[in-house]
Design a protein around this motif. Structure first.
Motif, PDB file in Angstrom:
ATOM      1  N   ALA A   1       0.940  -1.422   0.169  1.00  0.00           N
ATOM      2  CA  ALA A   1      -0.033   0.465  -0.143  1.00  0.00           C
ATOM      3  C   ALA A   1       1.330   1.155  -0.253  1.00  0.00           C
ATOM      4  CB  ALA A   1      -1.049  -0.081   1.380  1.00  0.00           C
ATOM      5  N   THR A   2       2.190   1.382   0.584  1.00  0.00           N
ATOM      6  CA  THR A   2       3.293   2.320   0.866  1.00  0.00           C
ATOM      7  C   THR A   2       3.249   2.910  -1.025  1.00  0.00           C
ATOM      8  OG1 THR A   2       4.925   0.997   1.274  1.00  0.00           O
ATOM      9  CG2 THR A   2       3.328   2.178   3.264  1.00  0.00           C
ATOM     10  N   MET A   3       3.843   1.569  -0.964  1.00  0.00           N
ATOM     11  CA  MET A   3       4.582   1.867  -2.796  1.00  0.00           C
ATOM     12  C   MET A   3       3.334   1.839  -3.518  1.00  0.00           C
ATOM     13  SD  MET A   3       7.955  -0.448  -3.314  1.00  0.00           S
ATOM     14  CE  MET A   3       6.367  -1.975  -3.120  1.00  0.00           C
ATOM     15  N   ALA A   4       2.371   1.565  -3.301  1.00  0.00           N
ATOM     16  CA  ALA A   4       0.943   2.328  -4.490  1.00  0.00           C
ATOM     17  C   ALA A   4       0.506   3.718  -3.969  1.00  0.00           C
ATOM     18  CB  ALA A   4      -0.543   1.549  -4.400  1.00  0.00           C
ATOM     19  N   THR A   5       0.981   4.146  -3.006  1.00  0.00           N
ATOM     20  CA  THR A   5       0.883   5.890  -2.939  1.00  0.00           C
ATOM     21  C   THR A   5       2.096   6.550  -3.597  1.00  0.00           C
ATOM     22  OG1 THR A   5       2.895   6.545  -1.132  1.00  0.00           O
ATOM     23  CG2 THR A   5       0.237   6.100  -0.516  1.00  0.00           C
ATOM     24  N   VAL A   6       3.465   6.331  -4.396  1.00  0.00           N
ATOM     25  CA  VAL A   6       4.381   7.006  -5.061  1.00  0.00           C
ATOM     26  C   VAL A   6       4.223   6.943  -6.379  1.00  0.00           C
ATOM     27  CG1 VAL A   6       4.943   7.615  -3.118  1.00  0.00           C
ATOM     28  CG2 VAL A   6       6.215   5.553  -4.549  1.00  0.00           C
TER      29      VAL A   6
ATOM     30  N   ARG B   1       5.447  12.274   4.938  1.00  0.00           N
ATOM     31  CA  ARG B   1       6.033  12.513   4.489  1.00  0.00           C
ATOM     32  C   ARG B   1       7.481  11.242   4.564  1.00  0.00           C
ATOM     33  NH1 ARG B   1       8.610  16.034   1.626  1.00  0.00           N
ATOM     34  NH2 ARG B   1      10.031  16.488   3.338  1.00  0.00           N
ATOM     35  N   PRO B   2       7.428  10.762   6.149  1.00  0.00           N
ATOM     36  CA  PRO B   2       8.732   9.661   5.657  1.00  0.00           C
ATOM     37  C   PRO B   2       8.002   8.258   5.012  1.00  0.00           C
ATOM     38  CG  PRO B   2       8.692  11.102   7.729  1.00  0.00           C
ATOM     39  CD  PRO B   2       6.902  11.600   7.061  1.00  0.00           C
ATOM     40  N   ILE B   3       6.929   8.474   5.214  1.00  0.00           N
ATOM     41  CA  ILE B   3       6.911   7.110   4.708  1.00  0.00           C
ATOM     42  C   ILE B   3       6.765   7.024   3.446  1.00  0.00           C
ATOM     43  CG2 ILE B   3       4.009   5.885   4.518  1.00  0.00           C
ATOM     44  CD1 ILE B   3       3.420   6.211   6.862  1.00  0.00           C
ATOM     45  N   VAL B   4       6.629   8.077   2.964  1.00  0.00           N
ATOM     46  CA  VAL B   4       6.380   8.465   1.363  1.00  0.00           C
ATOM     47  C   VAL B   4       7.925   7.899   0.627  1.00  0.00           C
ATOM     48  CG1 VAL B   4       6.375   9.671  -0.923  1.00  0.00           C
ATOM     49  CG2 VAL B   4       4.306   9.782   1.295  1.00  0.00           C
TER      50      VAL B   4
ATOM     51  N   VAL C   1      -5.406  -1.178   9.041  1.00  0.00           N
ATOM     52  CA  VAL C   1      -6.162  -0.353   9.339  1.00  0.00           C
ATOM     53  C   VAL C   1      -5.669   0.927   8.445  1.00  0.00           C
ATOM     54  CG1 VAL C   1      -7.620   1.200  10.981  1.00  0.00           C
ATOM     55  CG2 VAL C   1      -8.104  -0.527  11.726  1.00  0.00           C
ATOM     56  N   LEU C   2      -4.214   0.546   9.316  1.00  0.00           N
ATOM     57  CA  LEU C   2      -3.766   1.721   8.420  1.00  0.00           C
ATOM     58  C   LEU C   2      -3.379   1.116   6.708  1.00  0.00           C
ATOM     59  CD1 LEU C   2       0.426   1.721  10.680  1.00  0.00           C
ATOM     60  CD2 LEU C   2      -1.732   3.680  10.341  1.00  0.00           C
ATOM     61  N   THR C   3      -3.234  -0.455   6.134  1.00  0.00           N
ATOM     62  CA  THR C   3      -3.563  -0.173   5.501  1.00  0.00           C
ATOM     63  C   THR C   3      -4.329   0.578   4.730  1.00  0.00           C
ATOM     64  OG1 THR C   3      -2.099  -2.088   5.848  1.00  0.00           O
ATOM     65  CG2 THR C   3      -3.261  -1.938   3.827  1.00  0.00           C
ATOM     66  N   ALA C   4      -5.939  -0.323   5.149  1.00  0.00           N
ATOM     67  CA  ALA C   4      -7.021   0.863   4.900  1.00  0.00           C
ATOM     68  C   ALA C   4      -6.860   2.526   4.640  1.00  0.00           C
ATOM     69  CB  ALA C   4      -8.221   0.555   5.931  1.00  0.00           C
ATOM     70  N   GLY C   5      -6.712   3.032   6.004  1.00  0.00           N
ATOM     71  CA  GLY C   5      -6.419   4.330   5.476  1.00  0.00           C
ATOM     72  C   GLY C   5      -5.463   4.506   4.430  1.00  0.00           C
ATOM     73  N   LEU C   6      -3.607   3.581   4.232  1.00  0.00           N
ATOM     74  CA  LEU C   6      -3.474   4.143   3.108  1.00  0.00           C
ATOM     75  C   LEU C   6      -3.868   3.775   2.035  1.00  0.00           C
ATOM     76  CD1 LEU C   6       0.201   2.665   3.808  1.00  0.00           C
ATOM     77  CD2 LEU C   6      -0.344   5.614   2.899  1.00  0.00           C
ATOM     78  N   THR C   7      -5.297   2.732   1.950  1.00  0.00           N
ATOM     79  CA  THR C   7      -5.751   2.134   0.588  1.00  0.00           C
ATOM     80  C   THR C   7      -7.057   3.518   0.285  1.00  0.00           C
ATOM     81  OG1 THR C   7      -5.902   0.040   1.315  1.00  0.00           O
ATOM     82  CG2 THR C   7      -6.943   0.734  -0.720  1.00  0.00           C
ATOM     83  N   ALA C   8      -7.354   4.106   0.584  1.00  0.00           N
ATOM     84  CA  ALA C   8      -8.174   5.003   0.615  1.00  0.00           C
ATOM     85  C   ALA C   8      -7.801   6.261   0.150  1.00  0.00           C
ATOM     86  CB  ALA C   8      -9.147   5.665   2.044  1.00  0.00           C
TER      87      ALA C   8
END
Lengths: 638, 100, 176, 476
Positions: A293-298, A571-574, A418-425
């Protein structure tokens, strides 16, 4: 009636044969209609089979395959509630995607070949889900892999497509090796490869926690990580997006990649006997869900976002399996098939409209041009983000609840989920906003040519949209006044596994409500974040960076928490996920896969050194071999 | 009466020398002759074992080996001629197109 | 007396064999092999294999070696071709392997003698005679004997295919 | 003595001789009639074989055996030869390798194989080996105008002669240890303890080395890639079809029956051979750029898989290996047949690059090639899979887990290079246009037969497994 289940896979096989052999004689129209009709026939038969199934599992043996002494393998099919659900889902989604493909691939010169491969894929997939023994399942497993490989490389004129096919192939081989070894061990231990026999014998043969059963489960799971793109073997899936988009929708989102989940669920009895293996499954699933999910954000490629999203959602399913919520996993598998297929097809429609433009940075404002696509895509985005009431919400919530409440679960799993759910949204709305809202960022010239896709493509979109909406209602949770009939439906299949597992304490309804609320809230946060970032505040995160001198002003802002979240966590996550993607993914994992291939080649080359063409070298090797054998003999005998 | 082991020793030496010949000579014809040497070593072993077991059957076998040696020599020498016609050499090290 | 003959014949055979493999002129190798064959014929006589000894000289030394000689002459080979570019490494390696093989087989042979109860059997006078071997050849060993004719037929066909005078290009397609 | 039990061999000898005469004195239609006659003789030999089914006996004062084992393996050899000859009929002239003697040599070589399979005496083992091999050496060099072909013939011949020296010395030592050349008596002496003697075991090892050479087991394999690559491809198909089957048959007859090994030394030796052959064969196959050479290495690997059957030992090994070879050689002959057609007139052997675009120009050939590769790779549901599976399964049942794991790793690696050929055919753009390949009637026959047989064996293997198992009813 039920004895005709063997016809379910046969229809697509017929389609494959006709399309493969006489494809060129048929017109495009003929190939397309044939491809769709054969799959439709399978779908109808699957539906009928589901209706007539009633209580118990039904087995039908078409023919003996291998008989050697006490060992037999047959072309045998097993229809129980699990395989019925799978068969209906697979054939249904496949049918819609076949219809869609007639529009999407209309210009391709190898139209009939494409449909032949697609039909072959459906055949193998149905064999996989209907098989009543490990070996036939393995045959389907290899077959879908082969078709996936063929279809990823379908546009082999592109180097990247050919390389992606190769990568998928190598990575899957590693997984298949584990799977094959697992089957061998099963056969060695049980003397049979039939599901009913093996699962019936397993509880008597092993005490829970037995090392051998753990080894078997872990090997099977290794196979699953390859096919279902889990850590560490997920790397092939993003590259697999080189194939035609309907293929990505069918194979790399809705059906084939879920085969690993199906297999683990099918072997629930074995896994139930090994808490260690279940824990591994849960951890890998949770880790993959978050990581992908984190990778999908970028990602900027529309299909790659969806690819990482698929990996992440598959992680959810394995998380569910890991906490022994097998029916929740299958439920999510089904709803995911609806909305992810829809997302891919919608993306395909966008790509089609923009003449093979896949970069999100060159889209925007498509709402006006593609109304049908926009609407259906919106439904799917809401569904995957867990908007209350939609399919994704129901199934995802079921998983989150199980990961919390199951005796095998824990708070940690729930938090990750739940974190993943947030990132997914976040990433889904980022995608949605970038593509459909804002100003269009493509050229004027393109803008004049953008048009909505034909009926053959929008039709499936609408149907899948409806399914993404209502598909979850069959599993409506008790706490919200539903009966969760889906879980009841599958209960007989997993009953044996349930008995072996510890029973959980009953949690209060209030806890469930609270957790549900929390997860919806976090998903909402993700949505707001995307909204702020990509729609209202600025069109790109880079702009935000330029505003750094104005940090103080932003701190005063009422969205202080939001911004804090951006700065300290996001930002650190991204950055971290960008780093992970760049270095870990490309360097470590890609590197090791490529390195392995290179190593094998070098080994071969070094081995070929003596084969240098000189007869005397050959004779010397021969003589050396003989001398060594004789020396060994003398040593042993004296 | 000479012990059997003496004959076997001679046979072993001839067999080993034949092997050495195959391994070290570059001339195709010499290699063929080295193979003949190996066959002769086997013949000697057979004949001495035949004496040991007082069984003349092996004598017939040796006779048959003669014919085999003749056939091998004929075919081998024809090959040598064929190679000589193509490459104008009988150096076995020149035969190295096929490799890898 | 027996021992003297044995050692002389064995020594000659060994020396000639060594000469065979280390000679650079093929013609000398051929002649060395003929010497080996003669020396072996002597050993065969000692082992009461008269018939084989005779055949060794008539067939082997007489016919097969002439074939070798003929080819050597036909191709008119001289040693210069192999003068340069020798690979000493492979040479000593070959000698090493061959030497080990000799030692190994000798060890095996020694074990045989030391583990055998009797020291050879007494044989009748007619052992190995033409009559006895002949009877076997046309009796028990009829099939292999007949099969050798096939082998010779193959050799003839092979010589025709490989060394026969045909045009290198294929003959034109036949009229049908 | 009942000569009908020897009639297949007699027929082959007679047919070969007559064909040789026909080549010398015949005038009309030679190129059509020769292959037809050859195939007819081979088929007739097969019919004669099965006519005497049910009989068992020793012939020619104990020189050869007639039993079910012989019938089964001889059938394999005859079948493979028919397929290879059918390919040769069309392609030899195309490749400028036509010599009328070829057909006589085929029949003689097959005669040698049949003798090997039916051998009951070490004399026949040796003689059969030579009668089989010498024609093979000649055939490898059949394309006399090509340096490659001549080189292949020369290397094959030299290595073969060298190896037969070892085989012969081994026979001599076994004779020394047991005092007999007849397999029956050797078996008896072996059971009495001759097998424990130093000389006996080393003789047997040398014989095994000679046979390991014929089946191209590592480290006695080095001739194979060169011989396979250099020989005209139709001849290579014949190499893959007959000699290995015959060599395996005699290996079985010697090891399982005559020496009836439970001896740990031999057992370990075969184990090592199997592992080395699989591994070396596979890893070298990966690096090849020539399809033909790749298949040669794959042949080495397959010999390794089949050797697992020998490690298992006992009578079960007979059926296992018989069935495995059946699955192997049909696919191999088929693959070589396709290669032969795709090569056309070119002198170099077919490289992967040559395959590019063949899916378009020669779709049927490319599809057939894909099927054969799938079978060789052991992917379900074709024959190769069942054969491999059956042998692995038996090995697991007998507790050879490690051997199976090594074999499984190998067969997974092998998929990579097998599928390269179809991938190139269907997924690569050729650098230059490829011409349509010449397709002869014989080629079509071989391809159709092989493809159908592979699928049929793959889908209902039971009948064939039973047949192979029945060949363990041998003369005892």
């Amino acid at each position: 009636m039920l004895n005709t289940i063997w016809l379910i896979p046969v229809f697509p096989l017929i389609g494959f044969m006709i399309n493969g052999l006489f494809g060129r004689r048929l017109t495009r129209y003929g190939s397309g209609v044939l491809g769709c009709l054969t799959v439709f026939a399978s779908f109808i038969l699957s539906l009928l089979a589901m209706l007539f199934l009633g209580e118990g599992p039904h087995r039908f043996t078409l023919a003996e395959w291998i008989v050697a002494g006490r060992f037999t393998v047959s072309f045998g099919f097993l229809l129980d509630h699990l395989s019925a659900v799978m068969a209906v889902t697979v054939s249904g989604v496949a049918f819609l995607i076949h219809v869609y493909s007639t529009g999407y691939m209309a210009q391709d010169e190898r139209f009939s070949r494409y449909f032949a491969y697609l039909n072959l894929f459906v055949f193998f997939m149905l064999v996989l889900v209907l098989a009543d023994n490990f070996l036939l399942l393995y045959m389907g497993w290899e077959g879908v892999g082969l078709c996936s490989y063929l279809l990823i490389g379908f546009w082999f004129q592109k180097d990247s497509a050919a390389n992606a096919g190769k990568k998928a192939f190598i990575v899957n081989r590693i997984g298949d090796f584990g799977f094959a070894l697992g089957i061998m061990l099963i056969f060695w231990k049980f003397g049979s490869v039939y599901f009913p026999e093996v699962f019936a014998a397993a509880p008597e043969m092993f005490v829970p926690g037995d090392t051998l059963v753990t080894a078997i489960c872990l090997l099977l799971f290794l196979g699953a990580t390859g096919k279902s793109a889990q850590i560490p073997l997920y790397v092939w899936l993003p590259d697999a997006m080189e194939g035609p988009t309907p293929v990505s929708a069918l194979i790399h989102a809705a059906t084939m990649v879920t085969a690993g989940v199906y297999m683990v669920a099918r072997c629930s009895v074995l896994f139930a006997l090994s808490p260690t293996a279940l824990l591994v499954v849960a951890i890998i699933g949770a880790a993959t869900a978050l990581f992908a999910a984190t990778m999908a954000t970028v990602q900027n490629d529309i299909k790659r976002v969806l690819a990482y999203s698929t990996i992440s959602q598959l992680g959810y399913m394995f998380l569910a399996c890991g906490v022994a919520a097998f029916s929740a996993a299958i439920f999510h598998l089904m709803t995911h098939a609806f909305f992810k297929a829809l997302l891919f097809l919608g993306a395909g429609s966008v790509i089609h409209a923009l003449h093979h433009e896949q970069d999100l940075r060159h889209m925007g404002g498509l709402r006006k041009y593609l109304p049908a696509t926009f609407l259906t895509f919106g439904v799917a985005t809401l569904a995957i983000s867990g908007f209350p009431g939609l399919a994704g919400f129901v199934s995802k919530d079921e998983i989150l609840w199980s990961s919390f409440a199951s005796p095998l679960g824990g708070v940690a799993f729930w938090v990750v989920g739940v974190l993943t759910a947030g990132l997914t949204a976040f990433y889904m709305f980022r995608l949605f906003f970038l593509a459909f809202y804002g100003k269009s960022r493509f050229s004027e010239e393109t803008a004049t040519k953008v048009h909505e896709s034909p009926m053959s493509m929008t039709g499936p979109l609408v149907i899948l949209g409806i399914l993404s909406f209502v598909g979850g209602w069959i599993g409506w949770p008790k706490v919200l006044g539903g009966g969760n009939s889906f879980e009841h439906y599958l209960a007989p299949v997993f009953a044996a596994a349930e008995e072996l597992l510890p029973h959980g304490v009953n949690h209060a309804h209030s806890t469930e409500f609270l957790l549900m609320g929390l997860s919806v809230g976090i998903a909402l946060l993700g949505f707001i974040w995307a909204y702020r970032w990509y729609l209202r505040g600025s069109t790109a995160p880079e702009n935000l960076k330029n505003k750094f001198p104005a940090v103080y002003r932003l701190v005063q802002n009422k969205y202080y928490i939001d911004e804090f979240y951006h700065l300290v966590i996001v930002r650190p996550i991204v950055g971290g996920s960008r780093w992970l993607w760049k270095y870990f993914d490309e360097l470590v994992i890609d590197g090791s896969v490529n390195g392995l291939a290179a190593f094998v080649r070098q080994l071969g080359q070094a081995g070929a050194q003596p084969q240098n063409g000189y007869f005397r070298g050959y004779a010397a090797t021969f003589a050396l071999g003989s001398v060594a054998v004789l020396a060994w003999l003398i040593y042993v005998l004296s | 009466m000479i012990p059997l082991s003496h004959y076997l020793l001679v046979s072993a030496v001839l067999f080993g020398l034949g092997t050495v010949g195959v391994l070290i000579s570059r001339n195709l014809i010499t290699i063929l002759m080295s193979v003949e040497l190996m066959l002769n070593a086997a013949n000697l072993a057979l004949i001495s074992f035949a004496r040991w077991h007082a069984d003349p059957g092996a004598h017939v076998f040796v006779f048959i080996i003669f014919v085999v040696a003749a056939a091998e020599a004929a075919v081998g020498l024809s090959l040598v001629i064929a190679i000589f016609r193509r490459k104008n050499t009988v150096d076995v090290d020149e035969l190295n197109i096929l490799k890898g | 007396m027996d021992f003297a003959v044995f050692w002389i014949a064995a020594g000659v055979a060994g020396a000639a064999a060594i000469n065979l493999i280390f000679q650079s002129k093929p013609i000398n190798s051929v002649l060395s092999l003929v010497v080996v064959l003669f020396a072996l014929a002597v050993l065969y006589l000692q082992l009461s294999a008269e018939f084989i000894a005779a055949l060794q000289i008539i067939i082997y030394a007489g016919a097969i070696m002439v074939l070798f000689l003929f080819v050597v002459m036909l191709l008119n080979l001289n040693q210069d071709q192999f003068g340069s570019n020798r690979k000493p490494g492979l040479r000593s390696f070959g000698v090493l392997i061959g030497g080990t093989l000799i030692i190994e087989i000798s060890l095996i042979a020694r074990a045989f003698v030391s583990s055998s109860p009797t020291d050879g059997q007494v044989v009748a006078a007619e052992f190995g005679s033409v009559a006895q071997v002949g009877r076997l050849l046309f009796g028990e060993y009829l099939l292999p004997f007949e099969l050798t004719s096939i082998l010779l037929l193959i050799a003839v066909a092979g010589a025709l295919v490989l060394a026969g005078k045909r045009e290198e290009a294929q003959p034109p397609e036949e009229r049908s | 003595m009942n000569l009908t039990m020897f009639s297949p061999q007699l027929l082959l000898a007679l047919g070969g001789t007559l064909l040789l005469l026909y080549e010398a004195f015949g005038r009309e239609n030679k190129r059509t009639l020769q292959p037809v006659c050859t195939i007819l003789v081979l088929l007739a030999a097969g019919v004669l074989l099965w006519l005497s089914d049910g009989q068992v006996g020793l012939l020619f004062s104990g020189m050869v055996i007639f039993d079910r084992f012989f019938i089964f393996f001889a059938t394999l050899v005859l079948l493979g030869s028919v397929l290879a000859v059918a390919v040769a009929a069309g392609s030899l002239a195309e490749q400028r390798a036509y010599h009328g003697e070829f057909y006589a040599l085929v029949l003689f070589s097959v005669l040698g194989m049949l003798l090997l399979i039916s051998a009951a005496n070490l004399v026949i083992v040796f003689l059969g080996m030579e009668i089989m091999s010498i024609p093979l050496y000649i055939m490898a060099a059949l394309r006399r105008s090509s340096s490659r072909s001549v080189e292949a013939g020369a290397k094959y011949f030299l290595m073969g002669a060298f190896a037969s020296g070892f085989l012969l010395y081994g026979i001599a030592l076994v004779y020394g240890a047991t005092g007999s050349l007849r397999l029956e008596e050797i078996a008896a002496a072996w059971a009495d303890g001759a097998g424990l003697s130093f000389v006996g075991i080393s003789g047997m090892l040398l014989i095994l080395i000679g046979l390991a050479f014929k089946i191209a087991a590592v480290p006695f394999h080095m001739w194979e890639p060169d011989a396979y690559e250099g020989a005209p491809t139709a001849v290579t198909a014949f190499f893959a079809a007959g000699p290995k089957v015959a060599a395996f048959a005699v290996l079985l007859r010697l090891i399982i029956w005559t020496f009836s090994i439970s001896d740990p030394i031999i057992w370990r030796f075969v184990w090592m051979l199997a592992v080395l052959s699989m591994t070396v064969g596979n890893f070298l196959a990966i690096t090849q750029s020539s399809v033909k050479r790749m298949l040669a290495y794959s042949g080495i690997a397959h010999a390794g898989y089949a050797l697992i059957g020998l490690v298992i030992g006992g009578q079960a090994a007979v059926g296992l290996i018989g069935f495995y070879l059946l699955g192997y050689f049909i696919a191999a002959v088929g693959a070589f047949a396709v290669i032969s057609a795709l090569e056309g007139k070119q002198e170099e052997s077919l490289s992967f690059d040559n395959c590019a675009g063949q899916g378009k120009t020669n779709p049927a050939l490319a599809l057939a090639l894909a099927l054969f590769m799938v079978s060789l790779a052991g992917i379900p549901p074709v024959a190769g899979f069942v054969a491999k599976f059956y042998i692995f399964e038996q090995a697991i049942q007998h507790g050879f887990i490690w051997l199976v794991i090594i074999a499984a790793v190998n067969s997974i690696v092998s998929v990579y290079y097998y599928l390269r050929a179809p991938v190139y055919c269907f997924m690569k753009i050729p650098e230059s246009e490829t011409p349509p390949a010449p397709v002869s009637l014989g080629l079509i026959f071989t391809l159709v037969f092989a493809a159908v047989a592979l699928v049929v064996i793959g889908v209902c293997p039971e009948l064939f497994i039973k047949l192979a198992d029945s060949s363990a009813m041998w003369f005892l």
